[in-house]
Design a protein around this motif. Structure first.
Motif, PDB file in Angstrom:
ATOM      1  N   LYS A   1      -6.884  -3.616  -0.564  1.00 12.80           N
ATOM      2  CA  LYS A   1      -5.719  -3.178  -1.203  1.00 12.80           C
ATOM      3  C   LYS A   1      -5.192  -3.950  -2.362  1.00 12.80           C
TER       4      LYS A   1
ATOM      5  N   SER B   1       8.259  -7.702 -11.667  1.00 16.62           N
ATOM      6  CA  SER B   1       7.447  -5.584 -11.843  1.00 16.62           C
ATOM      7  C   SER B   1       5.929  -6.465 -10.811  1.00 16.62           C
TER       8      SER B   1
ATOM      9  N   LYS C   1       6.242  -4.326  -7.339  1.00 18.35           N
ATOM     10  CA  LYS C   1       5.918  -3.244  -7.789  1.00 18.35           C
ATOM     11  C   LYS C   1       5.093  -2.499  -7.694  1.00 18.35           C
ATOM     12  N   GLU C   2       4.295  -3.101  -8.232  1.00 15.68           N
ATOM     13  CA  GLU C   2       2.645  -3.382  -8.770  1.00 15.68           C
ATOM     14  C   GLU C   2       2.045  -3.224  -7.100  1.00 15.68           C
TER      15      GLU C   2
ATOM     16  N   VAL D   1       3.690  -2.493  -4.337  1.00 14.18           N
ATOM     17  CA  VAL D   1       4.345  -1.241  -3.905  1.00 14.18           C
ATOM     18  C   VAL D   1       2.845  -0.225  -4.384  1.00 14.18           C
ATOM     19  N   ASP D   2       2.692  -0.157  -5.497  1.00 15.38           N
ATOM     20  CA  ASP D   2       1.895   0.843  -5.835  1.00 15.38           C
ATOM     21  C   ASP D   2       0.294   1.176  -4.737  1.00 15.38           C
ATOM     22  N   LEU D   3       0.237  -0.783  -5.049  1.00 20.70           N
ATOM     23  CA  LEU D   3      -1.286  -0.465  -4.497  1.00 20.70           C
ATOM     24  C   LEU D   3      -1.459  -0.069  -2.915  1.00 20.70           C
TER      25      LEU D   3
ATOM     26  N   GLY E   1       1.099   1.447  -1.783  1.00 15.76           N
ATOM     27  CA  GLY E   1       1.684   3.379  -0.972  1.00 15.76           C
ATOM     28  C   GLY E   1       2.675   3.034  -0.218  1.00 15.76           C
ATOM     29  N   TYR E   2       3.165   3.583   0.501  1.00 19.26           N
ATOM     30  CA  TYR E   2       4.149   4.331   0.823  1.00 19.26           C
ATOM     31  C   TYR E   2       4.830   5.292   1.290  1.00 19.26           C
TER      32      TYR E   2
ATOM     33  N   PRO F   1       9.934   3.078  -1.584  1.00 18.76           N
ATOM     34  CA  PRO F   1       8.968   1.383  -1.491  1.00 18.76           C
ATOM     35  C   PRO F   1       9.159   0.645  -1.279  1.00 18.76           C
TER      36      PRO F   1
END
Ligand code: CO
Length: 497
Positions: free
Chosen positions: A95, A136, A139-140, A142-144, A146-147, A151
């Motif tokens: 990921k 930040s 946070k990236e 976390v987006d990559l 997924g959850y 988050p």
């Protein structure tokens, strides 16, 4: 054997034995490396990391891994764990684009230096911008990744698979409600005992003492070593090679002893995991929390009990016949509760509040509920609320830990999970080995090690942490055992009734 499984195992074997070299280098970097060797070592490390990363991504060549995952229910318990763990690692790393990994590694190197400077100068504002960048990037991540639900779940899962914010909130609230008022009671009690050791303890003798104590606990020196490093750690390098480190103070022999006992708990766990699990990726502890439960159990539940201190005292006298504290004095010294600022120096009663504070802050940072710039105020307000102390400067507050500069968000909770598990497991173990509460002999410690082997160590990473804890104790994570242990022990020690 299933041919896909055979191929997977061969790939895992290569991956694990190559990364074993990186573990050995990591150990060397913390124990022996000369100052000028550091920069060339960094090149070797990053090349090995790259090889391992490629091998990890190749686990699924020919789609064998993703196909095996479909077959999980048909596999044996061990094989299913091997596939589950392999897929978990593979899935997380695929990921992250390599550009992201590179950026994160560069940022951590830089952030580490800036953090050190800020800490030395006691000035958070030096660190604020780069920490903002780090948050930040988290946070990236976390987006990559997924959850579900929260988050922060994506980040904890890396360290404690299966753990979630809702479970942690529940557990931490249970701890906080008990601990905050209880600590007020303990620390407002007037005590007259001395709790500092200030003597002369030559290090050569201390080394022998630490080796003796570790041996009686069950750490095997023919499959391990004890060395010195700034921050004590345990490392599983390969089968029959699980090393630990400690650090010494010439004035206070307890400084090394309790670090050694802690790492010894990790080491005994590592040495107890079946060696055939090593090359197939399940030769680790069940999770960081379970690992920490073993070290905390040896360090605190056993190590700070009157029963063990009677034994420890004999060992101390063997090397330091002039040692002038009685076992009862020693018991008070190692169980003294104080309202401090520093997590790593805190006692077993206050420790979890230091963790809860960090957990709450991390969660709020990841959700964007607080600003990095305001961290010192947020930190200090929570210290005041939970421990009633006024943090005098940022180096004793928000700047004290290395974790955030390395990008290790989600790691802190595993320390408290370890504390909770340790009390829960010890409570169960006491029913089988009541001698732990009486006169502890080397045989009692052998029984303890065998019990831990039979119930926890021999399973390596076969069971997910929560399944394991339920198998061992008959229930899921429950903070009540920790609270009860603390309440009973310190009510009596501090004569609160
Ligand atoms: Co530990």
């Amino acid at each position: 054997m299933n041919s896909k499984l055979k191929i997977l195992k061969k790939r895992l074997y290569e991956l694990r034995y190559v990364s074993s070299a990186s573990s050995l280098l990591h150990w060397d970097s913390n124990v022996y490396i000369p100052k000028n060797g550091v920069s060339s070592r960094a090149i070797t490390n990053s090349l090995i990391d790259e090889i391992c990363h490629k091998k990890l991504l190749k686990l699924d060549d020919g789609h064998i891994l993703t196909e095996l995952v479909q077959d999980l229910p048909k596999l044996s318990l061990e094989d299913a764990a091997i596939v589950r763990e392999a897929f978990r690692n593979f899935d997380r790393s695929r990921k992250f684009p390599s550009s992201f990994i590179k950026r994160l590694s560069q940022l951590s190197t830089k952030a580490h230096h800036v953090w050190k400077e800020a800490r030395d100068k006691k000035d958070f504002s030096i660190y604020s911008d780069i920490l903002e960048e780090m948050v930040s990037m988290q946070k990236e991540a976390v987006d990559l990744l997924g959850y579900e639900d929260h988050p922060y779940n994506a980040l904890i899962d890396d360290y404690e698979p299966g753990m979630t914010v809702s479970k942690l909130d529940n557990m931490f609230n249970g701890l906080k409600e008990f601990l905050v008022p209880f600590i007020r009671k303990v620390t407002s009690k007037d005590i007259s005992w001395e709790y500092v050791i200030d003597g002369k303890f030559p290090i050569s003798k201390q080394i022998k003492l630490n080796e003796d104590v570790l041996s009686v606990l069950g750490y095997d020196f023919s499959s391990g070593r004890l060395d010195v490093s700034t921050h004590p750690f345990t490392i599983d390098i390969a089968p029959y090679d699980v090393r630990i480190t400690t650090r010494y103070s010439k004035k206070d022999l307890l400084y090394a002893l309790y670090s050694s006992i802690h790492e010894g708990g990790h080491g005994i766990y590592g040495q107890g995991i079946p060696v055939e699990y090593f090359g197939v990726g399940i030769g680790h502890g069940a999770s960081l929390g379970i690992h920490e439960s073993q070290s905390r159990m040896y360090e605190n539940l056993l190590g700070r009990s009157m029963s063990f201190i009677n034994l420890l005292h004999k060992y101390i006298l063997k090397y330091f016949p002039d040692f002038n504290k009685s076992p009862e004095d020693l018991y008070k010294i190692v169980n003294h509760v104080s309202l401090g600022y520093i997590r790593t120096e805190s006692d077993e009663v206050t420790y979890n509040l230091h963790i809860i504070l960090r957990y709450e802050i991390e969660k709020d940072l990841i959700c964007g509920n607080i600003n990095v710039k305001n961290l010192p105020e947020v930190w200090n307000a929570k210290m005041k609320e939970y421990l009633g102390v006024q943090v005098p400067s940022d180096d004793l507050g928000v700047l004290q830990d290395v974790h955030w500069s390395s990008g290790n968000f989600g790691y802190f909770p595993t320390y408290s999970i370890g504390n909770i598990y340790s009390a829960q497991i010890y409570n169960t173990m006491l029913k089988d080995i009541p001698e732990l509460k009486g006169n502890i002999s080397s045989d009692t410690l052998k029984s303890m090690k065998s019990w831990l082997y039979e119930n926890i160590h021999k399973y390596g990473r076969i069971y997910p942490a929560e399944d394991l804890i339920t198998r061992v104790t008959g229930e899921g994570m429950n903070p009540m055992y920790f609270n009860k242990y603390i309440e009973d022990k310190y009510t009596s020690l501090y004569e609160l009734n």
